[in-house]
Write a protein that holds these residues in place. Structure first.
Motif, PDB file in Angstrom:
ATOM      1  N   MET A  98       0.831  -1.208   0.000  1.00 40.68           N
ATOM      2  CA  MET A  98       0.000   0.000   0.000  1.00 40.68           C
ATOM      3  C   MET A  98       0.869   1.262   0.000  1.00 40.68           C
ATOM      4  O   MET A  98       1.873   1.312   0.701  1.00 40.68           O
ATOM      5  CB  MET A  98      -0.838  -0.032   1.278  1.00 40.68           C
ATOM      6  CG  MET A  98      -2.030   0.859   1.285  1.00 40.68           C
ATOM      7  SD  MET A  98      -2.860   0.614   2.882  1.00 40.68           S
ATOM      8  CE  MET A  98      -3.869  -0.778   2.520  1.00 40.68           C
ATOM      9  N   LEU A 102      -1.340   6.784   1.891  1.00 39.88           N
ATOM     10  CA  LEU A 102      -2.686   6.231   2.000  1.00 39.88           C
ATOM     11  C   LEU A 102      -2.800   5.371   3.255  1.00 39.88           C
ATOM     12  O   LEU A 102      -3.807   5.389   3.969  1.00 39.88           O
ATOM     13  CB  LEU A 102      -2.965   5.394   0.757  1.00 39.88           C
ATOM     14  CG  LEU A 102      -4.401   4.921   0.550  1.00 39.88           C
ATOM     15  CD1 LEU A 102      -5.334   6.107   0.391  1.00 39.88           C
ATOM     16  CD2 LEU A 102      -4.477   4.023  -0.667  1.00 39.88           C
ATOM     17  N   GLN A 103      -1.724   4.649   3.526  1.00 37.11           N
ATOM     18  CA  GLN A 103      -1.732   3.741   4.673  1.00 37.11           C
ATOM     19  C   GLN A 103      -1.906   4.527   5.975  1.00 37.11           C
ATOM     20  O   GLN A 103      -2.600   4.078   6.883  1.00 37.11           O
ATOM     21  CB  GLN A 103      -0.421   2.950   4.705  1.00 37.11           C
ATOM     22  CG  GLN A 103      -0.478   1.718   5.567  1.00 37.11           C
ATOM     23  CD  GLN A 103       0.822   0.944   5.516  1.00 37.11           C
ATOM     24  OE1 GLN A 103       1.890   1.491   5.800  1.00 37.11           O
ATOM     25  NE2 GLN A 103       0.743  -0.302   5.128  1.00 37.11           N
ATOM     26  N   THR A 105      -3.602   7.208   6.500  1.00 43.91           N
ATOM     27  CA  THR A 105      -5.007   7.551   6.738  1.00 43.91           C
ATOM     28  C   THR A 105      -5.879   6.316   6.930  1.00 43.91           C
ATOM     29  O   THR A 105      -6.740   6.289   7.807  1.00 43.91           O
ATOM     30  CB  THR A 105      -5.597   8.359   5.558  1.00 43.91           C
ATOM     31  OG1 THR A 105      -5.025   7.864   4.360  1.00 43.91           O
ATOM     32  CG2 THR A 105      -5.370   9.839   5.710  1.00 43.91           C
ATOM     33  N   ALA A 106      -5.638   5.293   6.117  1.00 40.52           N
ATOM     34  CA  ALA A 106      -6.510   4.115   6.196  1.00 40.52           C
ATOM     35  C   ALA A 106      -6.244   3.305   7.460  1.00 40.52           C
ATOM     36  O   ALA A 106      -7.170   2.788   8.080  1.00 40.52           O
ATOM     37  CB  ALA A 106      -6.311   3.234   4.966  1.00 40.52           C
ATOM     38  N   GLU A 118       5.673  -0.123   1.597  1.00 42.84           N
ATOM     39  CA  GLU A 118       5.402   0.267   0.204  1.00 42.84           C
ATOM     40  C   GLU A 118       6.212  -0.567  -0.804  1.00 42.84           C
ATOM     41  O   GLU A 118       6.838  -0.037  -1.713  1.00 42.84           O
ATOM     42  CB  GLU A 118       5.695   1.772   0.026  1.00 42.84           C
ATOM     43  CG  GLU A 118       4.784   2.383  -1.020  1.00 42.84           C
ATOM     44  CD  GLU A 118       4.974   3.894  -1.175  1.00 42.84           C
ATOM     45  OE1 GLU A 118       5.334   4.561  -0.177  1.00 42.84           O
ATOM     46  OE2 GLU A 118       4.757   4.379  -2.286  1.00 42.84           O
ATOM     47  N   PHE A 180      -9.000  -0.770   1.979  1.00 44.66           N
ATOM     48  CA  PHE A 180      -8.861  -0.255   0.608  1.00 44.66           C
ATOM     49  C   PHE A 180      -7.435   0.218   0.345  1.00 44.66           C
ATOM     50  O   PHE A 180      -6.587   0.207   1.231  1.00 44.66           O
ATOM     51  CB  PHE A 180      -9.857   0.880   0.364  1.00 44.66           C
ATOM     52  CG  PHE A 180      -9.692   2.017   1.342  1.00 44.66           C
ATOM     53  CD1 PHE A 180     -10.395   2.030   2.540  1.00 44.66           C
ATOM     54  CD2 PHE A 180      -8.813   3.070   1.067  1.00 44.66           C
ATOM     55  CE1 PHE A 180     -10.221   3.059   3.447  1.00 44.66           C
ATOM     56  CE2 PHE A 180      -8.651   4.099   1.977  1.00 44.66           C
ATOM     57  CZ  PHE A 180      -9.354   4.096   3.168  1.00 44.66           C
ATOM     58  N   GLY A 181      -7.205   0.624  -0.878  1.00 34.12           N
ATOM     59  CA  GLY A 181      -5.901   1.166  -1.246  1.00 34.12           C
ATOM     60  C   GLY A 181      -4.906   0.104  -1.688  1.00 34.12           C
ATOM     61  O   GLY A 181      -3.714   0.354  -1.789  1.00 34.12           O
ATOM     62  N   PRO A 183      -3.011  -1.927  -4.351  1.00 38.26           N
ATOM     63  CA  PRO A 183      -2.753  -1.742  -5.792  1.00 38.26           C
ATOM     64  C   PRO A 183      -3.420  -2.844  -6.611  1.00 38.26           C
ATOM     65  O   PRO A 183      -3.299  -4.022  -6.275  1.00 38.26           O
ATOM     66  CB  PRO A 183      -1.223  -1.846  -5.903  1.00 38.26           C
ATOM     67  CG  PRO A 183      -0.706  -1.664  -4.529  1.00 38.26           C
ATOM     68  CD  PRO A 183      -1.778  -2.040  -3.572  1.00 38.26           C
ATOM     69  N   ALA A 259     -10.152  -3.467  -3.007  1.00 36.78           N
ATOM     70  CA  ALA A 259     -10.763  -3.178  -1.708  1.00 36.78           C
ATOM     71  C   ALA A 259     -11.576  -4.397  -1.305  1.00 36.78           C
ATOM     72  O   ALA A 259     -12.266  -4.980  -2.141  1.00 36.78           O
ATOM     73  CB  ALA A 259     -11.670  -1.962  -1.810  1.00 36.78           C
TER      74      ALA A 259
END
Ligand code: ADP
Ligand code: MG
Length: 635
Positions: A98, A102-103, A105-106, A118, A180-181, A183, A259
């Motif tokens: 991820m 993004l990670q 926040t998620a 990543e 979610f997020g 790839p 997701a």
């Protein structure tokens, strides 16, 4: 004559040879791969633009069901645990790949060791596979101990627990909320590549020594143990391989969805995969592939109809739930019409039809017959065994040396089979000892007894029914520690020694009775034993077959020096082969000596008269040599 000359090369082409078997396996694998490619083309043809999406899903399902089959098909145990592996693969790969921003926040609470990697998807894959392997090893150490329904229920438990933990571990998985997020990299190329790769792995495993061993355990665990195969270890290996493969498939599935939530890997998915596996045929890789292809095409065709359609000018209305109902009916129909699944038990492709690869090509290299060196003695020492207080064997002692045949006779229920079962630990002795050379047989594992050079057959035939005659013998040679080439040559040798070389490719369960009896002895000799315990090898054979078996056994004893403990009701047969005979009655040894001595022994005669035989029968016992019939003691 001319006819023969022209037909000969063609027949030779179809003959059995270990290398040809490999080639046939390769072609069978190609058939599976071809089926997947064909289905992909068909889907894009049938469903146009949405066809590609369906094809990706189908390839992922092929990969999943093939991986599932590695455990289920080979072990014969239906598993629902694969959802757990897929879940772990999807979440782990998702977290590792991820984007870091993004990670944050998620998954703000993600533990440090998991956060901010990543990684590229292909870099993450080995880590995912390793995690899958570790999880499989941890769970497999328990599940591999179980068989049948209890194993299946344990796998269901694993699924439920993993699902529950995934929902609970909110910091890592966002609980039941959407994760979610991830790839989305699983396109048609990746999915097809994964399916192809896993089909090849599954096929290689199925035909490997480990695959053969677990299939032998599936068909008859007791017989497999008697060859020295450890059923738990075989199941454990299958579980670990299947679990690792499924974790990878789960990762790809996650990268397809982008997701998902724990529910994505729960009962609906798991049941769908099991249904596909059973519809196609659980016991083969082709079955797994066929099941997925057929159900996918059916499902998506029906789904098109669900929203209403026109057929030849007639408009059919939309029917809600049509897909589920129609699919259910279709699955029921298939299972009803073909309980073994669409493909059945054998792989699709050449060589699976027994007719083709039955006769071993003349001149095929066979191993030289081993000869036993040293003078081992198998000895039973004061063995006792009772069942529910009834003594089946009490204070039985005798010796059976290698290089000779020792007969063991006695009326029905005398305790002969029990003695063999005690010597090989199929039953635990209440008291007493059993030794071969320097080993105390009752103190080593059941599998270990085979490795000590003590092999056996069973009174009630125990063959690996779904394996071919060749594979039955091959798996025994593998179990005794032979390499691939050595094992193949041994298998060829033993099949020839028992006149089975024109039935090499036939499934054991389809062989005629006499051939099955011979195959069991051939299988036991493939372990290169020092002594074999034969429990009624001639039972059910006609006089000609018995005569032939006696010839083969006496040749074996002479050439190889294999010792034999020979139980049979046919006294002529036992007398002809044995140098010494032990007579049992009511669980005890009543007499021991040369055939001549036991024939003259009053206790032996009484043992038979005691069973309600007439004096004439006793006379027959004394005159065995002149008596052309099949002995005095009958089953
Ligand atoms: P044989 O092979 O000489 O015909 P067996 O060894 O099969 O005799 O049986 C000896 C006795 O032990 C019989 O009375 C039989 O009923 C009993 N027996 C053998 N196996 C079992 C078992 N698993 N459970 C209970 N009784 C058994
Ligand atoms: Mg018996």
């Amino acid at each position: 004559m001319g006819d023969q000359v022209t037909r000969k090369p063609e027949l030779a082409e179809l003959q059995f040879h270990p290398a040809r078997r490999k080639a046939a396996n390769a072609v069978q694998t190609l058939v599976c791969l071809g089926l997947v490619v064909l289905a992909v083309l068909l889907l894009s043809l049938l469903f146009g633009r949405s066809g590609e999406r369906i094809a990706v899903q189908m390839c992922v399902n092929v990969a999943a069901v093939v991986a599932l089959g590695v455990f289920c098909g080979n072990s014969g145990i239906v598993s629902f645990g694969h959802g757990a592996f897929m879940l772990i693969g999807a979440y782990l790969s998702g977290i590792l790949t991820m984007p870091a921003g993004l990670q944050r926040t998620a998954l703000p609470m993600l533990p440090d060791f998991l956060a901010g990697h990543e990684l590229g998807v292909w870099v993450a894959m080995p880590i995912v596979a390793l995690a899958g392997l570790v999880f499989a090893a941890a769970t497999g150490s328990a599940i591999a101990r179980l068989v049948g329904a209890s194993a299946t229920i344990a796998t269901l438990g694993l699924l439920i627990i993993t699902h529950g933990v995934a929902i609970g571990a909110r910091e890592i998985t966002r609980g039941s909320q959407t994760f979610f997020g991830v790839p989305r990299i699983t396109d048609l190329g990746v999915a097809l590549g994964a399916a192809v790769f896993l089909i090849i792995v599954a096929r290689l495993y199925r035909e490997s020594r480990w695959g053969l061993s677990i299939r032998a355990v599936r068909d008859d665990p007791s017989a497999a143990i008697a060859l020295g195969i450890n059923p738990r270890r075989s199941r454990f290996i299958a579980w670990c391989l299947s679990g690792t493969m499924l974790t990878l498939v789960g990762a790809l599935y996650g990268h397809m969805l982008g997701a998902f939530s724990p529910a994505s890997f729960y009962l609906p998915l798991v049941f769908a995969h099991v249904a596909m596996m059973i519809v196609g045929g659980m016991y083969s890789v082709s079955g797994a592939v066929t099941g997925v292809v057929v159900i996918t095409v059916l499902q998506d065709t029906i789904r098109q109809a669900e929203g209403g359609f026109d057929l030849f000018g007639v408009t059919f209305p939309a029917v809600f739930g049509l897909t589920t109902v129609a699919l259910g009916v279709a699955i029921l129909l298939i299972i009803w019409l073909r309980p073994q699944g669409l493909v059945g038990r054998e792989e699709l492709g050449p060589g699976s039809s027994s007719r083709m690869f039955n006769t071993i090509r003349s001149g095929t290299k066979r191993a030289a017959a081993p000869s036993i060196v040293g003078d081992g003695v198998l000895s039973a020492e004061h063995l006792f065994k009772s069942f529910a207080g009834v003594a089946a064997v009490s204070d039985v002692s005798f010796k059976a040396p290698t290089g000779a045949v020792t007969g063991l006779i006695g009326p029905n229920g005398a305790g002969k089979s029990t003695v063999v079962n005690l010597l090989t630990r199929a039953y635990e002795a209440d008291k007493g000892a059993a030794r071969f050379e320097n080993a105390d047989l009752l103190k080593i594992s059941r599998e270990g007894i085979a490795r000590q050079g003590v092999a056996r057959t069973f009174q009630n035939l125990r063959l690996f029914g779904q394996l071919t005659a060749y594979e039955n013998v091959l798996v025994a040679a593998f179990a005794s520690g032979q390499g691939a080439q050595g094992a193949a040559q041994i298998a060829i040798r033993e099949l020839a020694a028992f006149d089975l070389d024109d039935m090499a490719g036939t499934a054991a369960e389809s062989l005629p009775y006499g051939a099955r009896k011979r195959l069991e002895i051939a299988r036991c000799l493939a372990q290169a034993p020092s002594i074999i315990l034969l429990d009624e090898p001639a039972a059910g054979m006609n006089p000609a077959e018995t005569e032939d078996l006696a010839d083969r056994l006496s040749r074996l004893g002479g050439e190889r020096g294999v010792g034999m403990l020979l139980i049979d009701h046919d006294l002529r047969f036992v007398n002809r082969l044995s140098s010494r005979i032990v007579v049992m009655n009511r669980g005890q040894v009543i007499c021991e000596g040369t055939p001549e001595e036991i024939r003259a022994d009053p206790a032996v005669i009484e043992a038979y008269i005691g069973r309600g035989r007439t004096a004439a029968t006793a006379q027959a016992a004394q005159n065995q040599e002149d008596e052309p019939s099949r002995g005095v003691v009958e089953t």
